[in-house]
Motif scaffolding. Structure first.
Motif, PDB file in Angstrom:
ATOM      1  N   LEU A 135       0.829  -1.209   0.000  1.00  0.00           N
ATOM      2  CA  LEU A 135       0.000   0.000   0.000  1.00  0.00           C
ATOM      3  C   LEU A 135       0.862   1.258   0.000  1.00  0.00           C
ATOM      4  CD1 LEU A 135      -2.821  -1.104   2.453  1.00  0.00           C
ATOM      5  CD2 LEU A 135      -3.038  -0.691  -0.013  1.00  0.00           C
ATOM      6  N   ILE A 136       1.982   1.201   0.693  1.00  0.00           N
ATOM      7  CA  ILE A 136       2.893   2.358   0.714  1.00  0.00           C
ATOM      8  C   ILE A 136       3.493   2.578  -0.671  1.00  0.00           C
ATOM      9  CG2 ILE A 136       5.102   3.202   1.614  1.00  0.00           C
ATOM     10  CD1 ILE A 136       4.358   1.724   4.260  1.00  0.00           C
ATOM     11  N   LYS A 137       3.977   1.504  -1.290  1.00  0.00           N
ATOM     12  CA  LYS A 137       4.601   1.602  -2.619  1.00  0.00           C
ATOM     13  C   LYS A 137       3.577   1.511  -3.747  1.00  0.00           C
ATOM     14  CE  LYS A 137       8.631   0.824  -3.443  1.00  0.00           C
ATOM     15  NZ  LYS A 137       9.784   1.581  -3.841  1.00  0.00           N
ATOM     16  N   PHE A 138       2.363   1.176  -3.408  1.00  0.00           N
ATOM     17  CA  PHE A 138       1.283   0.828  -4.324  1.00  0.00           C
ATOM     18  C   PHE A 138       1.766  -0.094  -5.436  1.00  0.00           C
ATOM     19  CE2 PHE A 138      -2.179   1.016  -7.339  1.00  0.00           C
ATOM     20  CZ  PHE A 138      -3.198   0.656  -6.484  1.00  0.00           C
ATOM     21  N   ASP A 139       2.133  -1.287  -5.012  1.00  0.00           N
ATOM     22  CA  ASP A 139       2.518  -2.353  -5.921  1.00  0.00           C
ATOM     23  C   ASP A 139       1.375  -3.372  -5.928  1.00  0.00           C
ATOM     24  OD1 ASP A 139       3.580  -4.696  -7.115  1.00  0.00           O
ATOM     25  OD2 ASP A 139       5.605  -4.011  -6.620  1.00  0.00           O
ATOM     26  N   LEU A 140       0.647  -3.376  -7.007  1.00  0.00           N
ATOM     27  CA  LEU A 140      -0.560  -4.186  -7.105  1.00  0.00           C
ATOM     28  C   LEU A 140      -0.291  -5.678  -6.932  1.00  0.00           C
ATOM     29  CD1 LEU A 140      -3.575  -3.835  -7.542  1.00  0.00           C
ATOM     30  CD2 LEU A 140      -3.189  -4.130  -9.988  1.00  0.00           C
ATOM     31  N   PHE A 141       0.823  -6.170  -7.480  1.00  0.00           N
ATOM     32  CA  PHE A 141       1.104  -7.603  -7.398  1.00  0.00           C
ATOM     33  C   PHE A 141       1.448  -8.032  -5.974  1.00  0.00           C
ATOM     34  CE2 PHE A 141       1.789  -6.627 -11.866  1.00  0.00           C
ATOM     35  CZ  PHE A 141       0.888  -7.525 -12.410  1.00  0.00           C
ATOM     36  N   ILE A 142       2.193  -7.223  -5.276  1.00  0.00           N
ATOM     37  CA  ILE A 142       2.489  -7.535  -3.872  1.00  0.00           C
ATOM     38  C   ILE A 142       1.214  -7.413  -3.043  1.00  0.00           C
ATOM     39  CG2 ILE A 142       3.815  -6.820  -1.842  1.00  0.00           C
ATOM     40  CD1 ILE A 142       6.064  -5.979  -3.720  1.00  0.00           C
ATOM     41  N   LEU A 143       0.380  -6.452  -3.368  1.00  0.00           N
ATOM     42  CA  LEU A 143      -0.866  -6.225  -2.633  1.00  0.00           C
ATOM     43  C   LEU A 143      -1.843  -7.385  -2.790  1.00  0.00           C
ATOM     44  CD1 LEU A 143      -2.655  -4.316  -0.959  1.00  0.00           C
ATOM     45  CD2 LEU A 143      -3.454  -3.337  -3.118  1.00  0.00           C
ATOM     46  N   ILE A 144      -2.044  -7.852  -4.007  1.00  0.00           N
ATOM     47  CA  ILE A 144      -3.045  -8.898  -4.255  1.00  0.00           C
ATOM     48  C   ILE A 144      -2.722 -10.174  -3.481  1.00  0.00           C
ATOM     49  CG2 ILE A 144      -3.956 -10.470  -6.020  1.00  0.00           C
ATOM     50  CD1 ILE A 144      -3.738  -8.113  -7.999  1.00  0.00           C
ATOM     51  N   SER A 145      -1.537 -10.724  -3.708  1.00  0.00           N
ATOM     52  CA  SER A 145      -1.230 -12.019  -3.091  1.00  0.00           C
ATOM     53  C   SER A 145      -1.051 -11.919  -1.585  1.00  0.00           C
ATOM     54  CB  SER A 145       0.012 -12.637  -3.731  1.00  0.00           C
ATOM     55  OG  SER A 145       1.127 -11.794  -3.565  1.00  0.00           O
ATOM     56  N   ASN A 146      -0.466 -10.839  -1.109  1.00  0.00           N
ATOM     57  CA  ASN A 146      -0.263 -10.721   0.336  1.00  0.00           C
ATOM     58  C   ASN A 146      -1.540 -10.302   1.061  1.00  0.00           C
ATOM     59  OD1 ASN A 146       2.663 -11.326   0.933  1.00  0.00           O
ATOM     60  ND2 ASN A 146       2.806  -9.975  -0.831  1.00  0.00           N
ATOM     61  N   GLY A 147      -2.413  -9.569   0.379  1.00  0.00           N
ATOM     62  CA  GLY A 147      -3.729  -9.286   0.952  1.00  0.00           C
ATOM     63  C   GLY A 147      -4.513 -10.576   1.134  1.00  0.00           C
TER      64      GLY A 147
END
Length: 194
Positions: A135-147
């Motif tokens: 969320l800080i870096k707004f990296d969608l791929f890191i966000l999706i799987s880690n969310g």
């Protein structure tokens, strides 16, 4: 495999300015290789070593194919990030959700004996921390799987809280009784040594 993919994802040729992704997953990769080296060192039979070597070879070939496809087929950072990010997400979601395979057993036995709390807590914390980073870096791929990983960890913790009180307590006399899963593991190790 998961750490290998994330290290490749974080390299400047794929996703610039992702040094944290490379370092954290690089450390994870080294720790996993140390674990495998210790396993191979203490494995008395050849079967376990051959199996580890075979899987490592498959992983290296698969990663080499991914690297070649990425570098030869995609010429912008956005396209490379999309291509590699999808693979990273698939393997990351598989890693996070693999402990949920025991969920049916927990529900049917009404016991959390087979689902360690430390694994569930680590799964939840890891997912939350990487989600915050994404969320800080707004990296969608890191966000999706880690969310999804944080959600998976939350489900595990809810199951643990729900069935902890109905888990049969083991008495000191029964503490020495070997679980069926340990017997199977011992049997498979014996086969490896034979």
């Amino acid at each position: 495999m998961n750490c290998l993919f994330w290290v490749f994802y974080g390299l400047p040729i794929v996703k610039p300015d992702s040094i944290l992704v490379v370092t954290i997953n690089g450390i994870g990769l080294v720790m996993e290789l140390i674990y495998l080296a210790i396993f191979c060192l203490y494995d008395k039979g050849k079967k376990g070593r051959v199996q580890v070597a075979s899987w490592l070879a498959v992983e290296v070939v698969f990663l080499a194919g991914l690297v070649l496809a990425t570098l030869l087929g995609f010429h912008t950072h956005a396209k490379r990030t999309l291509f590699v990010g999808i693979f990273c997400d698939v393997f990351n979601v598989m890693m996070y959700t693999s402990p949920l395979a025991i969920m049916k057993k927990v529900i049917t036995t009404k016991s959390v004996e087979f689902m360690p709390l430390s694994l569930s807590l680590a799964n939840f914390a890891n997912g939350c921390i990487w989600t915050a980073y994404a969320l800080i870096k707004f990296d969608l791929f890191i966000l999706i799987s880690n969310g999804l990983g944080a959600l998976s960890g939350a489900v595990q913790l809810i199951l643990y809280a729900r069935y902890y009180s109905t888990t049969p307590k083991r008495s000191k006399d029964k503490a020495d009784v070997v679980k069926a899963s340990e017997i199977q593991l011992s049997g498979s190790n014996a086969e490896c040594r034979a």
